[in-house]
Every structure is written in structure tokens, then in C-alpha cells.
Design a protein around this motif. Structure first.
Motif, PDB file in Angstrom:
ATOM      1  N   MET A   1       0.851  -1.206   0.000  1.00 35.73           N
ATOM      2  CA  MET A   1       0.000   0.000   0.000  1.00 35.73           C
ATOM      3  C   MET A   1       0.880   1.247   0.000  1.00 35.73           C
ATOM      4  O   MET A   1       1.789   1.361   0.817  1.00 35.73           O
ATOM      5  CB  MET A   1      -0.905  -0.048   1.237  1.00 35.73           C
ATOM      6  N   ILE A   2       0.588   2.181  -0.904  1.00 30.56           N
ATOM      7  CA  ILE A   2       1.355   3.424  -0.972  1.00 30.56           C
ATOM      8  C   ILE A   2       0.770   4.437   0.018  1.00 30.56           C
ATOM      9  O   ILE A   2      -0.442   4.676   0.042  1.00 30.56           O
ATOM     10  CB  ILE A   2       1.329   3.982  -2.410  1.00 30.56           C
ATOM     11  N   HIS A   3       1.643   5.045   0.854  1.00 33.83           N
ATOM     12  CA  HIS A   3       1.141   5.927   1.914  1.00 33.83           C
ATOM     13  C   HIS A   3       0.760   7.310   1.406  1.00 33.83           C
ATOM     14  O   HIS A   3      -0.169   7.920   1.906  1.00 33.83           O
ATOM     15  CB  HIS A   3       2.195   6.058   3.018  1.00 33.83           C
ATOM     16  N   SER A   4       1.485   7.833   0.422  1.00 35.42           N
ATOM     17  CA  SER A   4       1.199   9.190  -0.068  1.00 35.42           C
ATOM     18  C   SER A   4       0.953   9.148  -1.563  1.00 35.42           C
ATOM     19  O   SER A   4       1.811   9.529  -2.349  1.00 35.42           O
ATOM     20  CB  SER A   4       2.386  10.110   0.229  1.00 35.42           C
ATOM     21  N   PRO A   5      -0.227   8.712  -1.971  1.00 30.97           N
ATOM     22  CA  PRO A   5      -0.457   8.538  -3.415  1.00 30.97           C
ATOM     23  C   PRO A   5      -0.422   9.841  -4.209  1.00 30.97           C
ATOM     24  O   PRO A   5      -0.133   9.836  -5.395  1.00 30.97           O
ATOM     25  CB  PRO A   5      -1.825   7.862  -3.499  1.00 30.97           C
TER      26      PRO A   5
ATOM     27  N   HIS B   1       6.445  10.583 -11.784  1.00 31.81           N
ATOM     28  CA  HIS B   1       5.112   9.960 -11.744  1.00 31.81           C
ATOM     29  C   HIS B   1       4.160  10.767 -12.618  1.00 31.81           C
ATOM     30  O   HIS B   1       3.464  11.658 -12.146  1.00 31.81           O
ATOM     31  CB  HIS B   1       4.552   9.869 -10.324  1.00 31.81           C
TER      32      HIS B   1
ATOM     33  N   TYR C   1      -7.656   8.765  -8.102  1.00 37.12           N
ATOM     34  CA  TYR C   1      -6.986   7.465  -7.932  1.00 37.12           C
ATOM     35  C   TYR C   1      -6.146   7.147  -9.188  1.00 37.12           C
ATOM     36  O   TYR C   1      -4.970   6.789  -9.085  1.00 37.12           O
ATOM     37  CB  TYR C   1      -8.011   6.347  -7.682  1.00 37.12           C
TER      38      TYR C   1
ATOM     39  N   SER D   1      -3.027   8.958  -9.369  1.00 43.56           N
ATOM     40  CA  SER D   1      -2.153   8.819  -8.195  1.00 43.56           C
ATOM     41  C   SER D   1      -1.062   7.748  -8.362  1.00 43.56           C
ATOM     42  O   SER D   1      -1.133   6.917  -9.266  1.00 43.56           O
ATOM     43  CB  SER D   1      -2.991   8.471  -6.965  1.00 43.56           C
ATOM     44  N   ARG D   2      -0.135   7.781  -7.439  1.00 38.56           N
ATOM     45  CA  ARG D   2       0.919   6.754  -7.431  1.00 38.56           C
ATOM     46  C   ARG D   2       0.336   5.366  -7.187  1.00 38.56           C
ATOM     47  O   ARG D   2       0.941   4.366  -7.541  1.00 38.56           O
ATOM     48  CB  ARG D   2       1.944   7.070  -6.341  1.00 38.56           C
ATOM     49  N   ALA D   3      -0.839   5.315  -6.560  1.00 37.95           N
ATOM     50  CA  ALA D   3      -1.458   4.018  -6.258  1.00 37.95           C
ATOM     51  C   ALA D   3      -1.880   3.278  -7.526  1.00 37.95           C
ATOM     52  O   ALA D   3      -2.096   2.070  -7.493  1.00 37.95           O
ATOM     53  CB  ALA D   3      -2.660   4.221  -5.345  1.00 37.95           C
TER      54      ALA D   3
ATOM     55  N   GLY E   1      -0.062   2.988 -10.278  1.00 31.93           N
ATOM     56  CA  GLY E   1       1.184   2.992 -11.049  1.00 31.93           C
ATOM     57  C   GLY E   1       1.279   1.994 -12.182  1.00 31.93           C
ATOM     58  O   GLY E   1       2.092   2.166 -13.099  1.00 31.93           O
ATOM     59  N   TYR E   2       0.454   0.918 -12.155  1.00 32.20           N
ATOM     60  CA  TYR E   2       0.533  -0.078 -13.238  1.00 32.20           C
ATOM     61  C   TYR E   2      -0.747  -0.090 -14.075  1.00 32.20           C
ATOM     62  O   TYR E   2      -1.037  -1.041 -14.780  1.00 32.20           O
ATOM     63  CB  TYR E   2       0.806  -1.465 -12.636  1.00 32.20           C
TER      64      TYR E   2
END
Ligand SMILES: NC(=O)c1ccc[n+]([C@@H]2O[C@H](COP(=O)([O-])OP(=O)(O)OC[C@H]3O[C@@H](n4cnc5c(N)ncnc54)[C@H](O)[C@@H]3O)[C@@H](O)[C@H]2O)c1
Length: 259
Positions: free
Chosen positions: A1-5, A136, A228, A231-233, A235-236
Motif C-alpha cells: 500500500m502506498i502511503h502518499s499517493p 510519476h 486514484y 495517483s501513485r497508487a 502505477g501499473y
């Protein structure tokens, strides 16, 4: 889990003076991102930027017509001057001019494509040199279920949204090499000034009773998906067209009225 998306990212949100763009700008800022609030209506861009700032967020307003390259380039320049970088482009601006295909004027047809398709390409291309430098980078466009399904009386709206879906996927393929993710959101019926301006309230109410969730969506619910995807969350996740429609696009039959 990414903390700071979102924390530390900078977004240019086009069409942020109302509806889903406004909600996306506010959600992005509330999660620690910096936002350029861009809209055709300067007063609305200023209102949204002020509201974000009063809540302790980082935002500046920019007046821009997404069909004008000079406006877009100036907005990107202002973004860099203020925040020093650009990681995310969220594009929610659109032009709706209701018409039947039999009689839609070529002027209205072209205006729809100019804002909904050309505008998305111009914003993305103007931002691209900066997105390439981001660790990002993400673009989120806003199409519609009308870009997938037939939508009577919409004039250029549905066809232009179909083009926007394919444009987003082509961007995703061509720009993956630069580390830029591109996705496109397909809202269903969402309670915004655009929906209220183009569909009479009694039809919206009637429609709501036929939807699987028995209600239209709220702009904040679509904003959560947009932010979302930015966001970095996410990423794929790239080249996806994702509906946020309360199940509308996968109903075999309309829900019985009033149930
Ligand atoms: N509301 C719905 O039910 C619904 C359904 C499907 C898709 N959509 C799409 O979602 C997106 C957001 O719609 P909304 O309902 O939040 O609309 P909205 O009217 O509330 O907000 C759209 C904003 O875009 C701005 N805008 C319009 N033309 C512009 C231009 N040329 N340059 C810059 N800004 C411009 C407007 O000033 C407005 O502030 C649109 O792309 C729309 O097509 C909406």
C-alpha cells in the motif's frame, strides 16, 4: 500500500470550475497535491482556487479555452512558474450541443470535436515535455458512456467522446515509453450543472429509479476515481477506459420503475 499517493504531485485540471473537474481539483488538493484550476470561466476558476486555498490547499486559478493552443501553453507556463513542475493532467472540459444527426450543423459538429478531442490532444501535448521529466506522470481524460453506446440527440457529443477514448489509448501506447500513464473515465449520469442543463429534472429523477443503484452519481464519486487513476497508487494502470456509472453500462434490462 502506498502511503502518499498524491502528496507532492502537481496537477493541471482543465474544466475545474464546475462539476467533476471542480471535485477532482478539490480532492487532489485535499490529498496534498498542488493544483492549477483551469476553466473557460475565469470567475469559477478563481472561486474554486480560493475555496481550496481557504481549506489549506495549494491552488492557483487560470482562465483558459481548451480549444485555443495559446491559452493552453500559457496555462502550462504558469504552472511551471508557480510550482516548478507538472506531473498530472486531468481533463474534464467538454462541449455539449444537443442536435439530431439529420440536422446538426457542421459548425456545431466541428465545435464538439474541437473542444472534446482537439482540446484533449493539445493540453496533453503541451504538458508532455514536463510530464516526461516527472517520476510519476499521468493523464486522466473524461469521456462518457455516450462514447461507447448510442446516444440520441447528442450531436457530436457521443462520436467525439468515442474519439477521446481511442485518443487516450493511443496516447497511453505511444507515451508509455516516457513513463506517462493515460487513462479515461466514463461517467454515467452524474449530478452536475452539465447534466442538469441538458436533461430536465423529471427525466433525471425517472432515470435514477431505473439505475441498479437507484440514484444518479455525485461528482465527488467520479473525482475519487479520477484522482486514484492520477495517483501513485495506480502505477501499473494505463490505457484503460473505466466507467463510474452505478452499473448503468452493464444492465441487461432497466430496473423496474420505482423499485
Ligand atoms: N454530468 C454527466 O452526467 C456526465 C456524464 C458523462 C460524461 N460527462 C463528462 O464529464 C466531464 C465533466 O462534466 P461535468 O458534468 O462535470 O460538467 P460541468 O459543466 O459541471 O463542468 C465542465 C466545466 O468545463 C468548463 N469548460 C467548458 N468548455 C471549456 C473550454 N472550452 N475550455 C475550458 N473549460 C471549459 C466549463 O466552464 C465547466 O466549468 C465532461 O467531459 C462531460 O462530457 C458528464
Amino acid at each position: 500500500m502506498i502511503h502518499s499517493p498524491i502528496k507532492g504531485l502537481t496537477a493541471l485540471v482543465v474544466g475545474a470550475g464546475s462539476g467533476m473537474g471542480e471535485a477532482s481539483a478539490k480532492t487532489f488538493a485535499a490529498n496534498g497535491g498542488s493544483v492549477v484550476v483551469a476553466d473557460l470561466r475565469a470567475a469559477e476558476a478563481e472561486r474554486v482556487a480560493d475555496e481550496i486555498t481557504r481549506e489549506g490547499g495549494l491552488a492557483i486559478p487560470v482562465a483558459l479555452d481548451v480549444s485555443r493552443q495559446a491559452d493552453i501553453d500559457a496555462a502550462v507556463e504558469k504552472t511551471i512558474q508557480k510550482f516548478g513542475k507538472l506531473d498530472v493532467v486531468i481533463n474534464t472540459a467538454a462541449l455539449v450541443r444537443s442536435a439530431m444527426l439529420e440536422s446538426v450543423s457542421l459548425e456545431d459538429w466541428r465545435a464538439g470535436f474541437q473542444v472534446n478531442v482537439d482540446g484533449a490532444l493539445m493540453v496533453a501535448r503541451s504538458a508532455l515535455p514536463w510530464l516526461k521529466q516527472s517520476s510519476h506522470a499521468a493523464i486522466v481524460n473524461t469521456a462518457s458512456l455516450a462514447g461507447v453506446h448510442g446516444y440520441s440527440q447528442g450531436g457530436a457529443y457521443g462520436p467525439s467522446k468515442a474519439a477521446l477514448i481511442t485518443l487516450s489509448r493511443q496516447m497511453a501506447h505511444e507515451w508509455a515509453a516516457y513513463g506517462v500513464r493515460v487513462n479515461v473515465v466514463l461517467p454515467g449520469v452524474i449530478d452536475t450543472p452539465m447534466a442538469r442543463g441538458s436533461v430536465p429534472q423529471e427525466i433525471l429523477d425517472q432515470l435514477a429509479t431505473m439505475l441498479p443503484m437507484s440514484r444518479v452519481g455525485q461528482p465527488e464519486e467520479v473525482a475519487d476515481l479520477i484522482v486514484y487513476l492520477a495517483s501513485r497508487a495506480a502505477g501499473y494502470i494505463t490505457a484503460q477506459a473505466i466507467a463510474c456509472d452505478g452499473g448503468m453500462s452493464h444492465m441487461m434490462f432497466a430496473k423496474p420503475m420505482g423499485k
